[in-house]
Scaffold this active site. Sequence first.
Site, PDB file in Angstrom:
ATOM      1  N   ASP A 103       0.849  -1.190   0.000  1.00  0.00           N
ATOM      2  CA  ASP A 103       0.000   0.000   0.000  1.00  0.00           C
ATOM      3  C   ASP A 103       0.888   1.245   0.000  1.00  0.00           C
ATOM      4  O   ASP A 103       1.894   1.307   0.721  1.00  0.00           O
ATOM      5  CB  ASP A 103      -0.903   0.003   1.235  1.00  0.00           C
ATOM      6  N   ILE A 104       0.522   2.229  -0.803  1.00  0.00           N
ATOM      7  CA  ILE A 104       1.293   3.469  -0.888  1.00  0.00           C
ATOM      8  C   ILE A 104       0.913   4.374   0.274  1.00  0.00           C
ATOM      9  O   ILE A 104      -0.270   4.651   0.499  1.00  0.00           O
ATOM     10  CB  ILE A 104       1.040   4.198  -2.221  1.00  0.00           C
ATOM     11  N   GLU A 146      -4.621   2.155  -4.655  1.00  0.00           N
ATOM     12  CA  GLU A 146      -3.173   2.270  -4.509  1.00  0.00           C
ATOM     13  C   GLU A 146      -2.557   1.021  -3.889  1.00  0.00           C
ATOM     14  O   GLU A 146      -1.429   1.049  -3.404  1.00  0.00           O
ATOM     15  CB  GLU A 146      -2.815   3.499  -3.651  1.00  0.00           C
TER      16      GLU A 146
END
Length: 226
Positions: A103-104, A146
Amino acid sequence: MKDWFYRLAPVILSVTGFPIIICLFFIHDILYDRWQWMFWLILLLFNVCSGVLMGTLVKKLYHGVSKDPLTGLYNRRCFYDRIDYEIEKMKRTKLPLSFALIDIDNFKTINDTYGHLEGDKVLVELARIFKTQARSGDTIVRWGGEEFAMILPETDKSGVLAFAERIRKLVEFSNCKYKITVCIGITTVYQEHDAEKIMSVADRALYKAKEKKNAVVYGVFNNITT
């Protein structure tokens, strides 16, 4: 090709086949024996062209249902087909199978500050980094938004930890236009488990990593360890 062609492809291909076959029948009937080789040549060329056309259609349809159009990675729909295959293979080979959810960090800030087009560029750049690090047998998936997921066959705990740390550092020190970091939740299985349960463990590990930011957390089926 035009969208209408794909929508009407079954009708078009079936209808056009009839007049072509009828024409070939009459051509064969009127040809002298010494020219009938031409008939078979035409039939061969027709078969080759129709095969190329059908193959192109099948390939486009496959990419349409299995690939993310932005990053070119596999999509979530394809993930579950692949994970079932890898679990079955693990049962045969008795080799470990690892998973990663990525996950960003603070991705919403990039979208809100610079716009979604810039956010898309970040996703494309991350996909490029993942592709350069993955092996030919690994599966990389855009999980949604994302988030990304990876299936890493024949990879044990130490292997997936090293891989995840390498990914984390490459992203942190990448030449991306914006400063970005990622959180990664990983896990490894050594025997058959339900796919949903496996991903639940990786997801819980990711949740722990997101509490820290720019971190890798390894999840096991009874608890979570960093």
